[in-house]
Design a protein around this motif. Structure first.
Motif, PDB file in Angstrom:
ATOM      1  N   VAL A  57      -5.050  -1.871  -7.410  1.00  0.00           N
ATOM      2  CA  VAL A  57      -6.160  -0.935  -7.189  1.00  0.00           C
ATOM      3  C   VAL A  57      -5.563   0.454  -7.010  1.00  0.00           C
ATOM      4  O   VAL A  57      -4.762   0.680  -6.091  1.00  0.00           O
ATOM      5  N   VAL A  88     -14.378   3.261   2.161  1.00  0.00           N
ATOM      6  CA  VAL A  88     -13.430   3.224   1.037  1.00  0.00           C
ATOM      7  C   VAL A  88     -12.526   2.005   1.147  1.00  0.00           C
ATOM      8  O   VAL A  88     -12.246   1.326   0.153  1.00  0.00           O
ATOM      9  N   ALA A  89     -12.089   1.696   2.362  1.00  0.00           N
ATOM     10  CA  ALA A  89     -11.225   0.528   2.569  1.00  0.00           C
ATOM     11  C   ALA A  89     -11.951  -0.762   2.219  1.00  0.00           C
ATOM     12  O   ALA A  89     -11.362  -1.677   1.620  1.00  0.00           O
ATOM     13  N   VAL A 128     -10.744   2.817  -7.142  1.00  0.00           N
ATOM     14  CA  VAL A 128     -11.819   3.206  -6.230  1.00  0.00           C
ATOM     15  C   VAL A 128     -11.889   4.726  -6.256  1.00  0.00           C
ATOM     16  O   VAL A 128     -10.858   5.409  -6.187  1.00  0.00           O
ATOM     17  N   MET A 147      -6.139   4.604  -6.334  1.00  0.00           N
ATOM     18  CA  MET A 147      -7.094   5.468  -5.657  1.00  0.00           C
ATOM     19  C   MET A 147      -7.396   6.659  -6.566  1.00  0.00           C
ATOM     20  O   MET A 147      -6.521   7.488  -6.832  1.00  0.00           O
ATOM     21  N   SER A 169      -2.260   4.460  -3.195  1.00  0.00           N
ATOM     22  CA  SER A 169      -3.047   5.466  -2.492  1.00  0.00           C
ATOM     23  C   SER A 169      -2.299   6.771  -2.266  1.00  0.00           C
ATOM     24  O   SER A 169      -2.868   7.704  -1.708  1.00  0.00           O
ATOM     25  N   VAL A 172       0.846  -1.194   0.000  1.00  0.00           N
ATOM     26  CA  VAL A 172       0.000   0.000   0.000  1.00  0.00           C
ATOM     27  C   VAL A 172       0.877   1.238   0.000  1.00  0.00           C
ATOM     28  O   VAL A 172       1.604   1.488   0.968  1.00  0.00           O
ATOM     29  N   VAL A 192      -2.142  -1.470  -3.591  1.00  0.00           N
ATOM     30  CA  VAL A 192      -3.089  -0.354  -3.574  1.00  0.00           C
ATOM     31  C   VAL A 192      -2.267   0.920  -3.680  1.00  0.00           C
ATOM     32  O   VAL A 192      -1.391   1.172  -2.844  1.00  0.00           O
ATOM     33  N   THR A 227     -12.107  -1.135  -1.508  1.00  0.00           N
ATOM     34  CA  THR A 227     -10.786  -1.468  -2.030  1.00  0.00           C
ATOM     35  C   THR A 227     -10.457  -2.936  -1.799  1.00  0.00           C
ATOM     36  O   THR A 227      -9.956  -3.631  -2.703  1.00  0.00           O
ATOM     37  N   CYS A 228     -10.743  -3.419  -0.598  1.00  0.00           N
ATOM     38  CA  CYS A 228     -10.439  -4.822  -0.290  1.00  0.00           C
ATOM     39  C   CYS A 228     -11.326  -5.778  -1.092  1.00  0.00           C
ATOM     40  O   CYS A 228     -10.910  -6.898  -1.403  1.00  0.00           O
ATOM     41  N   VAL A 278      -6.980   1.490   4.434  1.00  0.00           N
ATOM     42  CA  VAL A 278      -6.964   0.325   3.547  1.00  0.00           C
ATOM     43  C   VAL A 278      -6.013  -0.736   4.096  1.00  0.00           C
ATOM     44  O   VAL A 278      -6.333  -1.937   4.110  1.00  0.00           O
TER      45      VAL A 278
END
Length: 250
Positions: free
Chosen positions: A138, A221-222, A183, A140, A90, A12, A88, A225-226, A23
């Motif tokens: 993923v 949001v988390a 996301v 953000m 982010s 992340v 992720v 994302t998951c 997240v």
């Protein structure tokens, strides 16, 4: 959903605070080993400690997302510690101001973090995830990746670019088993947005555009994302999942 990321390793970026930290904590709660990447070691250590105290697993790697070599090294080291399942992306920034006379140094800085750094991370992740038979990426984004908003033209442009990048990579990398999604939350009250949301007129303007009448939460949001990180989401790719209370629905 607890345990759906058991045995998975997720990196992340922007993991030291705000949505990235949320997240990471959610992914760890679902069983993942999480590698947290951000510039500030103290913030990373704080998030990692919360994860470990809750019974999860976390690693940290201090690196600037805009430093290509540092990010490539962070991804390589994370994968060497335990094979990566996904990432992720982010890390992000915004410098709101009217477009007329907007400082180009700020414009370039926004694109360096929000777009270029995300692409560099994806490029570094591709051979790693391909070697493992696939995985999840993923990014953000934001509801401003679909619409405009005053004083946020460079930010909106950067998030439109993120959405295009996600769709292009999804098509190109699907044969390798790599899904690439985004996301797109509305405003979430974090360190990133708190000062602006503390202004009553700005908060009222934001809420007037959300049919649900409230801000999204970090936890919401988390969770979204998951969901996209989960093994069972393998047929979802090139998608931008709005977590915006209906902002972009009208």
């Amino acid at each position: 959903m607890s345990g759906e990321l058991d045995g998975r390793h997720v990196l992340v970026t922007g993991g030291g605070r705000g949505i990235g930290a949320g997240v990471a904590e959610e992914a760890a709660a679902r069983g993942a080993l999480v590698t947290l990447v951000a510039r500030t070691r103290g913030e990373l250590d704080g998030v990692a400690a919360r994860i470990v105290d809750a019974g999860g697993r976390a690693r940290t790697h201090a690196a600037d997302a805009t430093d290509d070599a540092a990010m490539e090294e962070a991804i390589a080291q994370a994968d060497a510690a335990e094979p990566l399942w996904g990432a992720v992306l982010s890390a992000g920034m915004n410098r709101p101001a009217p477009a007329a006379g907007y400082p180009m140094d700020d414009f370039d800085a926004i694109f360096a973090v929000n777009v270029r750094a995300a692409f560099v991370a994806c490029r570094a992740l591709h051979p790693v995830l391909t070697a493992h038979g696939g995985g999840r990426i993923v990014a953000m984004s934001s509801q401003l990746g679909s619409v405009g908003f005053p004083d946020r033209v460079p930010y909106a442009a950067s998030k439109h670019a993120v959405n295009g990048m996600v769709r292009g990579l999804a098509v190109e990398w699907a044969p390798a088993g790599i899904t690439v999604n985004a996301v797109a939350p509305t405003f979430v009250e974090t360190e990133f947005t708190r000062a602006n949301l503390a202004r009553p007129e700005f908060r009222a303007e934001v809420l007037s555009r959300i049919p649900g009448g409230r801000l999204a939460t970090v936890e919401e949001v988390a969770a979204a994302t998951c969901f996209l990180l989960a093994p069972r989401s393998g047929s979802i790719t090139g998608h931008v999942l709005a977590v915006d209370g209906g902002w972009t629905a009208w």
